[in-house]
Design a protein around this motif. Structure first.
Motif, mmCIF file in Angstrom:
data_model
loop_
_atom_site.group_PDB
_atom_site.id
_atom_site.type_symbol
_atom_site.label_atom_id
_atom_site.label_comp_id
_atom_site.label_asym_id
_atom_site.label_seq_id
_atom_site.Cartn_x
_atom_site.Cartn_y
_atom_site.Cartn_z
ATOM 1 N N LEU A 63 -1.755 -3.034 1.688
ATOM 2 C CA LEU A 63 -1.392 -1.705 0.958
ATOM 3 C C LEU A 63 -2.093 -0.830 1.994
ATOM 4 O O LEU A 63 -2.954 -1.113 2.398
ATOM 5 C CB LEU A 63 -2.176 -1.608 -0.440
ATOM 6 C CG LEU A 63 -2.505 -0.330 -1.125
ATOM 7 C CD1 LEU A 63 -1.008 0.113 -1.277
ATOM 8 C CD2 LEU A 63 -3.110 -0.351 -1.998
ATOM 9 N N ASP A 64 -1.095 0.054 2.567
ATOM 10 C CA ASP A 64 -1.363 0.903 3.654
ATOM 11 C C ASP A 64 -1.441 2.496 3.079
ATOM 12 O O ASP A 64 -0.431 2.784 2.417
ATOM 13 C CB ASP A 64 -0.428 0.823 4.564
ATOM 14 C CG ASP A 64 -0.558 -0.695 5.268
ATOM 15 O OD1 ASP A 64 -1.318 -1.467 4.759
ATOM 16 O OD2 ASP A 64 0.770 -1.085 5.886
ATOM 17 N N LEU A 94 3.991 -3.064 0.675
ATOM 18 C CA LEU A 94 5.326 -3.960 0.880
ATOM 19 C C LEU A 94 5.373 -5.263 -0.111
ATOM 20 O O LEU A 94 4.134 -5.576 -0.677
ATOM 21 C CB LEU A 94 5.307 -4.651 2.240
ATOM 22 C CG LEU A 94 5.372 -3.646 3.467
ATOM 23 C CD1 LEU A 94 5.216 -4.324 4.874
ATOM 24 C CD2 LEU A 94 6.493 -2.803 3.497
ATOM 25 N N LYS A 111 2.136 2.909 1.199
ATOM 26 C CA LYS A 111 3.112 1.816 1.699
ATOM 27 C C LYS A 111 2.773 0.357 0.996
ATOM 28 O O LYS A 111 1.465 0.044 1.359
ATOM 29 C CB LYS A 111 3.539 1.660 2.930
ATOM 30 C CG LYS A 111 4.790 0.936 3.112
ATOM 31 C CD LYS A 111 5.995 1.679 2.811
ATOM 32 C CE LYS A 111 7.159 0.883 2.844
ATOM 33 N NZ LYS A 111 8.264 1.719 2.987
#
Lengths: 365, 365
Positions: free
Chosen positions: B9-10, B109, B107
């Motif tokens: 988690l960015d 993924l 973001k």
């Protein structure tokens, strides 16, 4: 802003791992890099060693006793990626010495770039991780309805991405052809209604076929503006004007337009629904996606001539449940309809896509 | 064997991060999970906090001062992925409270599954990370020449993967059609030579077109055996026998066969080179890939009729340097040749592919 590169190297062993031996064998490699070590030993769950380097990069070495050894290295990309690759090469060599014939699989994935100005990761509709060959952010704006991105892919040309969903790339004539009936229809002198379609692809291709009149109803002027400028392989010059000899583009929510046409008993030979998968209509009436879809379908059937055809994209072929639900909706319209479907490979999608043809069942027989 | 799920988690911030405030804001979330904390503070390079949980899972919280906050959670997949998603949801909520309008991008993924019995990650030829929808390992053997895998993809059917390279899926008739000249050739009563082609796709399609004789030279009997059994959508029944009315399959290295044919002055209307990109010939003569490719080309031209055609796959469209080098080889053959190329979307490849048609220039004019 500097992005971070996240590299991984995984070993699957064919037997349980001697965690301590693997750990002691790999430890010197990190120590040689001058990295500071922190060790966690679970007894039951193996080892986690964290290595921190002075320049801000760090590594995790996770040894699972059932035979899995996972290495992660995260570093800012002002460092050379080559250094990380060298470190991983050394680990791979050492592991081969340590575990020899016990290694069932070695896997090194392409490094994941995190926090880059150019975001290359756009998961498929069925939730798989895919990296695109994006090399430029061409357009990135928030409209009143959605986030609109146009990103340049080396192989696909510019790609339109609406609120994170890959919509269409300049390579994707296959999409436009499929949603027009795969070349089996004669659009000459026909009345056509396009719902959505802001990239202009369908409009551009149909206008070439000399229809009587095409009406396109797109809610978001900014999609049209972005595509007119940056998706010209898709839309040609058709979006340069909102009115042409045989077409008009209405910047409106399609729901009230459909209602108006239904009331006026205006009928079309073809209705092509190219709306985004997740509805962005401003109409307050829909209280669920399926009801919204059914409303669109019902209204579309009302403006479709008895021998007319309705085309739409469905979903990726793997989302079988969503496809089944959609097909169930088709049995719940105000009039009986029949449908056929086709699976098409749309180059930029990285997954096969289902397209539907729907028509009114004849009730006079 | 239990695989590990690696979730990320960015957060990209629009301003430099107050590392200490972000750290202190997120810390309680991990502590609530009963995770043990280790902190590294670089002063210049921000924070790394590592959180270890009793069940063997762990998390990294990396805060870069230039405005990047990266979270990693690795856990064995006997844990529910839902727990990790909940943890990430909490972090995302807290970050939105902490940084508010300063968050430029969030973001998350799709989680990467590491060390699973079914490996779904098969990078493209141009080195991008892609996850396939593989749900079954159908065949996995080492032959004398290569690793042969046949994996089942939900959307593409069975996929043949040779030494890690995606070769062909049952969905990929587009590949076979392209390497046969895209439907523009008349194979009726023609003499055809196929180099490689062990999946049987080309042979199966050409035999339908009533050629005079097709000779296929494949080095690896095990590829044929695997594909005969598990790639039947591709090869039909054509590999059930190595000899048919109008075809024969030779299990041989193609180099000596080509030399024999050249010596015998046996000529073909079509030569189709479907060898793997990385050569696996046993011939000792080649000392580089390019020399090997040129040798194949030279020998093929020798057995090609003056008005014959040579078809082959090139490379992915993004590897422009390799394509240019290949085209340079074409200028260095024993006889002058001309070529054309076509870019084709092969469904299972996740990248566009270049195919070549090569023919002898007429020297009598």
């Amino acid at each position: 802003m500097a992005a971070a590169r996240h590299s991984t190297l995984d070993f699957m062993l064919s037997a349980t791992a001697d965690c301590s031996a693997v750990f002691k064998g790999l430890q010197p490699i990190f120590q040689e890099q001058g990295m500071t070590e922190t060790i966690h030993n679970w007894e039951d769950h193996g080892y986690l060693a964290t290595y921190v380097s002075k320049n801000g990069s760090f590594a995790n070495l996770r040894i699972y006793p059932h035979g899995l050894v996972l290495v992660d290295v995260q570093s800012c990309n002002d460092l050379s990626g080559g250094d990380v690759e060298q470190l991983l090469n050394k680990i791979e060599e050492r592991m081969k010495e340590l575990c020899h014939r016990n290694i069932k699989r070695v896997k090194r994935l392409p490094a994941i770039v995190r926090g880059d100005a150019i975001d290359k990761y756009w998961p498929t509709a069925d939730g798989r991780l895919v990296e695109y060959d994006i090399d430029e952010v061409v357009y990135d704006e928030e409209s009143a309805y959605q986030n609109i991105k146009i990103l340049h892919s080396k192989q696909f040309g510019n790609i339109l991405i609406l609120s994170g969903d890959v919509n269409l790339a300049e390579s994707d004539l296959a999409y436009t052809q499929a949603i027009m009936g795969s070349g089996k229809e004669d659009y000459k002198d026909k009345e056509v209604l396009i719902l959505g379609g802001g990239d202009g692809g369908i409009l551009y291709e149909i206008v070439k076929l000399k229809p009587k009149m095409v009406t396109m109803v797109e809610i978001d002027q900014m999609v049209i503006d972005g595509c007119r400028k940056y998706m010209r392989k898709t839309c040609g010059d058709v979006l340069d004007n909102l009115k042409g000899e045989c077409y008009q583009v209405l910047i409106e929510d399609c729901i009230p337009v459909l209602k108006r046409y239904a009331k006026e008993e205006r009928m079309f030979d073809y209705v092509i629904n190219d709306l985004t998968a997740v509805p962005i209509s401003t109409s307050p009436e829909e209280d669920s996606t399926w009801e919204f879809l059914r409303m669109i379908l019902d209204l579309s059937m009302k403006v479709l001539k008895p021998d007319g055809k309705y085309f739409t994209q469905g979903n990726c072929v793997n989302l079988t449940e969503a496809l089944t639900l959609y097909e169930e909706q088709l049995g719940r319209l105000y009039c009986p309809v029949a449908f056929s479907k086709e699976v098409v490979c749309v180059p930029s999608y990285m997954e096969l896509w289902v397209f539907y043809t729907i028509w009114k069942k004849r009730t006079d027989v």
